[in-house]
Write a protein that holds these residues in place. Structure first.
Motif, PDB file in Angstrom:
ATOM      1  N   THR A 101      56.993   5.334 -17.380  1.00 52.36           N
ATOM      2  CA  THR A 101      57.643   6.631 -17.608  1.00 52.36           C
ATOM      3  C   THR A 101      59.146   6.512 -17.383  1.00 52.36           C
ATOM      4  O   THR A 101      59.945   6.929 -18.224  1.00 52.36           O
ATOM      5  N   ALA A 102      59.510   5.920 -16.251  1.00 54.58           N
ATOM      6  CA  ALA A 102      60.935   5.757 -15.941  1.00 54.58           C
ATOM      7  C   ALA A 102      61.624   4.922 -17.016  1.00 54.58           C
ATOM      8  O   ALA A 102      62.736   5.231 -17.443  1.00 54.58           O
ATOM      9  N   TYR A 103      60.938   3.887 -17.484  1.00 53.99           N
ATOM     10  CA  TYR A 103      61.513   3.004 -18.499  1.00 53.99           C
ATOM     11  C   TYR A 103      61.771   3.757 -19.799  1.00 53.99           C
ATOM     12  O   TYR A 103      62.852   3.669 -20.392  1.00 53.99           O
ATOM     13  N   ILE A 104      60.761   4.543 -20.210  1.00 52.96           N
ATOM     14  CA  ILE A 104      60.903   5.294 -21.463  1.00 52.96           C
ATOM     15  C   ILE A 104      62.035   6.315 -21.338  1.00 52.96           C
ATOM     16  O   ILE A 104      62.869   6.453 -22.239  1.00 52.96           O
ATOM     17  N   ARG A 107      65.493   4.783 -21.566  1.00 53.31           N
ATOM     18  CA  ARG A 107      65.873   4.302 -22.895  1.00 53.31           C
ATOM     19  C   ARG A 107      66.168   5.449 -23.865  1.00 53.31           C
ATOM     20  O   ARG A 107      66.613   5.227 -24.982  1.00 53.31           O
ATOM     21  N   ALA A 108      65.877   6.691 -23.449  1.00 51.64           N
ATOM     22  CA  ALA A 108      66.025   7.829 -24.360  1.00 51.64           C
ATOM     23  C   ALA A 108      67.494   8.243 -24.468  1.00 51.64           C
ATOM     24  O   ALA A 108      68.345   7.762 -23.724  1.00 51.64           O
ATOM     25  N   ALA A 109      67.771   9.155 -25.393  1.00 48.28           N
ATOM     26  CA  ALA A 109      69.126   9.683 -25.548  1.00 48.28           C
ATOM     27  C   ALA A 109      69.511  10.435 -24.271  1.00 48.28           C
ATOM     28  O   ALA A 109      68.642  11.004 -23.611  1.00 48.28           O
ATOM     29  N   PRO A 110      70.809  10.430 -23.924  1.00 50.48           N
ATOM     30  CA  PRO A 110      71.243  11.036 -22.656  1.00 50.48           C
ATOM     31  C   PRO A 110      70.735  12.458 -22.436  1.00 50.48           C
ATOM     32  O   PRO A 110      70.318  12.804 -21.327  1.00 50.48           O
ATOM     33  N   ARG A 111      70.733  13.268 -23.497  1.00 47.58           N
ATOM     34  CA  ARG A 111      70.262  14.657 -23.333  1.00 47.58           C
ATOM     35  C   ARG A 111      68.791  14.702 -22.974  1.00 47.58           C
ATOM     36  O   ARG A 111      68.366  15.466 -22.113  1.00 47.58           O
ATOM     37  N   THR A 112      68.004  13.881 -23.691  1.00 48.89           N
ATOM     38  CA  THR A 112      66.565  13.831 -23.425  1.00 48.89           C
ATOM     39  C   THR A 112      66.321  13.374 -21.990  1.00 48.89           C
ATOM     40  O   THR A 112      65.432  13.888 -21.313  1.00 48.89           O
ATOM     41  N   GLN A 113      67.124  12.406 -21.539  1.00 47.56           N
ATOM     42  CA  GLN A 113      66.972  11.902 -20.178  1.00 47.56           C
ATOM     43  C   GLN A 113      67.105  13.035 -19.172  1.00 47.56           C
ATOM     44  O   GLN A 113      66.282  13.193 -18.278  1.00 47.56           O
ATOM     45  N   LYS A 114      68.168  13.837 -19.340  1.00 52.72           N
ATOM     46  CA  LYS A 114      68.420  14.929 -18.405  1.00 52.72           C
ATOM     47  C   LYS A 114      67.244  15.896 -18.362  1.00 52.72           C
ATOM     48  O   LYS A 114      66.785  16.295 -17.304  1.00 52.72           O
ATOM     49  N   SER A 184      66.695   5.544 -11.811  1.00 52.58           N
ATOM     50  CA  SER A 184      68.145   5.437 -11.593  1.00 52.58           C
ATOM     51  C   SER A 184      68.597   3.980 -11.708  1.00 52.58           C
ATOM     52  O   SER A 184      69.687   3.714 -12.185  1.00 52.58           O
ATOM     53  N   VAL A 185      67.750   3.029 -11.297  1.00 57.61           N
ATOM     54  CA  VAL A 185      68.121   1.618 -11.464  1.00 57.61           C
ATOM     55  C   VAL A 185      68.119   1.239 -12.949  1.00 57.61           C
ATOM     56  O   VAL A 185      69.039   0.596 -13.444  1.00 57.61           O
ATOM     57  N   LEU A 186      67.089   1.653 -13.670  1.00 54.89           N
ATOM     58  CA  LEU A 186      66.983   1.285 -15.088  1.00 54.89           C
ATOM     59  C   LEU A 186      68.085   1.912 -15.924  1.00 54.89           C
ATOM     60  O   LEU A 186      68.632   1.289 -16.833  1.00 54.89           O
ATOM     61  N   ALA A 187      68.438   3.163 -15.595  1.00 59.34           N
ATOM     62  CA  ALA A 187      69.452   3.853 -16.397  1.00 59.34           C
ATOM     63  C   ALA A 187      70.816   3.213 -16.216  1.00 59.34           C
ATOM     64  O   ALA A 187      71.633   3.219 -17.122  1.00 59.34           O
ATOM     65  N   LYS A 188      71.051   2.650 -15.021  1.00 58.02           N
ATOM     66  CA  LYS A 188      72.354   2.060 -14.749  1.00 58.02           C
ATOM     67  C   LYS A 188      72.447   0.613 -15.238  1.00 58.02           C
ATOM     68  O   LYS A 188      73.500   0.009 -15.185  1.00 58.02           O
ATOM     69  N   MET A 189      71.320   0.064 -15.697  1.00 55.66           N
ATOM     70  CA  MET A 189      71.308  -1.364 -16.041  1.00 55.66           C
ATOM     71  C   MET A 189      72.221  -1.646 -17.234  1.00 55.66           C
ATOM     72  O   MET A 189      72.257  -0.900 -18.199  1.00 55.66           O
ATOM     73  N   ASP A 190      72.959  -2.740 -17.125  1.00 55.16           N
ATOM     74  CA  ASP A 190      73.917  -3.133 -18.148  1.00 55.16           C
ATOM     75  C   ASP A 190      73.169  -3.551 -19.422  1.00 55.16           C
ATOM     76  O   ASP A 190      72.425  -4.523 -19.409  1.00 55.16           O
ATOM     77  N   THR A 191      73.382  -2.816 -20.522  1.00 54.58           N
ATOM     78  CA  THR A 191      72.635  -3.131 -21.747  1.00 54.58           C
ATOM     79  C   THR A 191      73.014  -4.494 -22.306  1.00 54.58           C
ATOM     80  O   THR A 191      72.238  -5.102 -23.033  1.00 54.58           O
ATOM     81  N   ARG A 192      74.199  -4.995 -21.945  1.00 57.67           N
ATOM     82  CA  ARG A 192      74.586  -6.315 -22.442  1.00 57.67           C
ATOM     83  C   ARG A 192      73.683  -7.414 -21.880  1.00 57.67           C
ATOM     84  O   ARG A 192      73.471  -8.434 -22.514  1.00 57.67           O
ATOM     85  N   LEU A 193      73.136  -7.176 -20.670  1.00 60.73           N
ATOM     86  CA  LEU A 193      72.206  -8.163 -20.107  1.00 60.73           C
ATOM     87  C   LEU A 193      70.946  -8.230 -20.950  1.00 60.73           C
ATOM     88  O   LEU A 193      70.372  -9.304 -21.165  1.00 60.73           O
ATOM     89  N   ILE A 212      64.657  -7.264 -17.135  1.00 59.96           N
ATOM     90  CA  ILE A 212      64.633  -5.858 -16.728  1.00 59.96           C
ATOM     91  C   ILE A 212      63.834  -5.666 -15.441  1.00 59.96           C
ATOM     92  O   ILE A 212      64.311  -5.056 -14.489  1.00 59.96           O
ATOM     93  N   PHE A 213      62.599  -6.234 -15.403  1.00 56.28           N
ATOM     94  CA  PHE A 213      61.788  -6.008 -14.206  1.00 56.28           C
ATOM     95  C   PHE A 213      62.413  -6.612 -12.946  1.00 56.28           C
ATOM     96  O   PHE A 213      62.560  -5.904 -11.942  1.00 56.28           O
ATOM     97  N   PRO A 214      62.825  -7.887 -12.967  1.00 56.29           N
ATOM     98  CA  PRO A 214      63.431  -8.429 -11.740  1.00 56.29           C
ATOM     99  C   PRO A 214      64.646  -7.627 -11.280  1.00 56.29           C
ATOM    100  O   PRO A 214      64.827  -7.411 -10.092  1.00 56.29           O
ATOM    101  N   LEU A 215      65.450  -7.155 -12.237  1.00 57.52           N
ATOM    102  CA  LEU A 215      66.648  -6.414 -11.847  1.00 57.52           C
ATOM    103  C   LEU A 215      66.319  -5.011 -11.355  1.00 57.52           C
ATOM    104  O   LEU A 215      67.124  -4.381 -10.690  1.00 57.52           O
TER     105      LEU A 215
END
Lengths: 295, 372
Positions: A101-104, A107-114, A184-193, A212-215
């Motif tokens: 759930t947190a992962y999905i 990954r969603a658009a910022p508005r949907t996330q909120k 909060s960890v997943l949302a802040k994760m650097d997409t370049r990684l 993703i999981f280890p981080l």
């Protein structure tokens, strides 16, 4: 020359400005803990004793076994293991449901996330007794769930008063505490990684498993901690949804307190606290080495 | 030479804003190609299309002749050195570099051997167990290069990889990148907005602006034969003035007719004339083809940079001779100091040294508007 005294004065001001918080912390965190420990190691006339502690490990009672024979068991050990079992099951379910759930959401658009996060938090604004009562009416033999099943001609489900009902209650109550730290960890994760991992040969599963999981482990650890600890010491859910059949460690503490056995209640709380502290320390060691060592 | 990557009529827009506008580009095997342009010109998007992180809205991306528009990044023999490196913070130097090999499930001894070799190539032997977060910028950069090269891709993409380094380290890394490219024989596609970096490292430079390719050529071609005012201004310093082509090898500008080396224009065709600041000779007034008044002199170390007002147009001239402000001087141009370009949409936008940046122009515009 004037530097040193000024710095010292600044440090003093800093300490002074922390004073209200320090007083608050001492008054409402340290003092109660000291009292719990003090009561745990004293008897009714306030003399030192380890009797309360040994009682937790040795007290026995007689129960009716499944085959009808009478069995003698260590009362509080049975209660403790039952609490641990239900708490672990609830935590694992929370994690298995909460991580995807947190992962999905992340990954969603910022508005949907909120919006999604708000929806997850709304139930937390309601009193948890009310939420538990709501589950009673849903799960009862004549409750909403069974009405629905009957309407669909799917028969009856007897859930209230089973361990499953207690687990459902716990999962529902503590679910947000699992999602929020992981999110909060997943949302802040650097997409370049994530792009880098794809670039270096990982498919989606590989990226999830190796990057993703280890981080996100720090989020998982705080989620697990925030669900496991309250669910291990919960007491009301088991009484209401378990019809009082599944006496948990929280119920034991409450029971002893209500029966005015303050010293023994304190001893149970103290032992639980020590066990949780050890468990958390072990978990932290484990994840630290995991995060550093990688796959 | 073999074409390794081709972009065919590629366009890309984000939120309705065109970022790439019908791009055609061939990248050859074993070359060091640089995409050069100001920010927002589409160079990074071009790189991401080749890497597989974006798909074109129209047009095709070909790899050795085969269409790869929809091939995901992990199935392309193309690796990327990301801007600010994107090293995995949970892995040490060895594990970062070994990352692609572990995905290929190579035997442990082979992985160790390859990583050791690669770390030697980027001069990081002995750093295996280090935490990547505690490395310096230059060292992180080397880890990123090693990680991207270890599975021997056909093409390495580098997205402004030197942007975060200080000047000296940057020069060393430019040289080293070039050496690594030669040693490995892998095609490098390098993105930068630094024209000096592009000139000193590349075999081929692709100058981009506003989502279009302005010019493709060797560094010497691009510098000496810019195709339009944008390229002339972006690469090095240029005085760009309006001129008229009288005949082959004869051009008139600033009120004088000069001999030049360009031909093939129509009679009396309006053109843009480029004169590099270092190609102008200062001579006594009577020998000057043009004359002007010095308005400022800046000491630059090796030379002086002087601004000369010629009929109201500000020229920049680099000279080792000292002249004084307000002095009137003569200027002399050899035929090969003059480069003629066809008029383009960029004509009149660049090449006047009243100020160095567009921004200052805009600021002074705003000021005069405010005065009104």
């Amino acid at each position: 020359m004037s530097r040193a005294p000024r710095e010292r004065r600044n440090a003093r001001v800093a300490r002074l400005s922390l004073a209200p918080y320090s007083v608050w912390a001492v008054l409402f965190i340290v003092v109660p803990l000291v009292f719990v420990a003090y009561y745990a190691f004293t008897d009714n006339s306030m003399r030192f004793t380890t009797e309360n502690i040994t009682k937790f490990f040795t007290a026995t009672s007689t129960v009716l076994g499944e085959d009808g024979s009478q069995q003698v068991v260590r009362t509080y050990m049975v209660i403790f293991w039952r609490s641990l079992k239900l708490a672990v099951i609830s935590t694992v379910i929370c994690l298995l449901l909460g991580y995807p759930t947190a992962y999905i959401i992340a990954r969603a658009a910022p508005r949907t996330q909120k919006t999604a996060i708000t929806f997850i938090m709304i139930p937390m604004w309601m009193n948890f007794l009310i939420r538990t009562y709501a589950w009673m009416t849903i799960l009862q033999d004549t409750g909403l769930l069974n009405h629905l099943l009957a309407a669909l001609h799917l028969g009856q489900a007897h859930i209230i008063g089973t361990e499953a009902a207690v687990v459902i209650g716990m999962v529902y109550d503590y679910f947000p505490y699992m999602i929020l730290p992981i999110y909060s960890v997943l949302a802040k994760m650097d997409t370049r990684l994530i792009e880098a991992a794809h670039d270096l040969g990982c498919n989606n599963v590989g990226v999830l498993r190796r990057v993703i999981f280890p981080l996100s482990l720090p989020g998982v650890v705080s989620g697990v901690t925030m669900v496991l600890i309250p669910s291990i010491s919960t007491f009301y859910i088991s009484q209401k949804l378990g019809n009082g059949k599944f006496f948990l460690i929280g119920d034991a503490i409450e029971g002893q307190y209500v029966a005015n056995n303050l010293h023994f209640a304190a001893a149970i709380a103290f032992i639980l606290m020590v066990i949780l502290l050890i468990a958390m320390a072990l978990m932290k060691r484990f994840t630290d080495s995991c995060v550093r060592g990688g796959v | 030479m073999k074409k390794i990557i081709e972009l065919r009529d590629v366009s890309k827009a984000f939120d309705g804003e065109t970022v790439l506008d019908h791009i055609d580009l061939d990248i050859y095997d074993n070359e060091f190609l640089t995409l050069l342009g100001p920010s927002g010109c589409g160079k990074t998007t071009t790189l991401r299309l080749i890497g597989g992180f974006e798909t074109p809205d129209s047009g095709d991306v070909l790899f050795l002749g085969a269409r790869i528009n929809d091939t995901p990044p992990h199935k392309r023999s193309v690796n990327t050195v990301f801007q600010r490196y994107a090293l995995f913070p949970h892995l040490n130097v060895f594990d970062n570099v070994a990352f692609p090999l572990r995905e290929q499930r190579l035997p442990k001894t082979e992985i160790e051997e390859k990583v050791r070799e690669m770390l030697a190539l980027v001069k990081l032997t002995g750093f295996e167990r280090r935490n990547v977060a505690r490395l310096s910028g230059g060292q992180q950069q080397r880890v990123a290069i090693a990680r991207a090269l270890i599975s021997r891709p056909r093409v390495l993409l580098l997205d402004e990889p030197l942007g975060a380094l200080d000047l000296k380290l940057r020069k060393d890394m430019q040289q080293e990148l070039k050496n690594i490219q030669k040693a490995t024989g892998i095609t490098f596609v390098f993105v930068t907005h630094d024209q000096e970096e592009a000139l000193s490292t590349s075999d081929t430079i692709v100058v981009m602006a506003e989502g279009r390719i302005q010019q493709i050529g060797t560094p010497i071609d691009i510098y000496n034969e810019p195709e339009n005012a944008f390229v002339a201004d972006f690469i090095g310093e240029s005085n760009i003035v309006d001129g008229v082509m009288r005949a082959d090898y004869r051009v008139t500008f600033s009120g004088h007719t000069f001999a030049c080396v360009d031909k093939g224009f129509q009679k009396n065709e309006p053109v843009d004339v480029v004169v590099r600041p270092e190609d102008v000779d200062i001579v006594p007034l009577e020998r000057g083809m043009l004359r002007g008044v010095v308005t400022s002199v800046t000491f630059m170390g090796v030379h002086y940079e002087i601004i000369v007002d010629i009929n109201g147009f500000k020229w920049m001239i680099q000279t080792t001779d000292f002249v004084d402000v307000d002095e009137e001087i003569g200027l002399y141009l050899e035929p090969d100091a003059i480069h003629i370009m066809k008029k383009s949409e960029y004509s009149g936008m660049f090449g006047d040294y009243s100020s160095f940046s567009m921004e200052l122009d805009e600021l002074s515009d705003a000021e005069s508007e405010a005065d009104e």
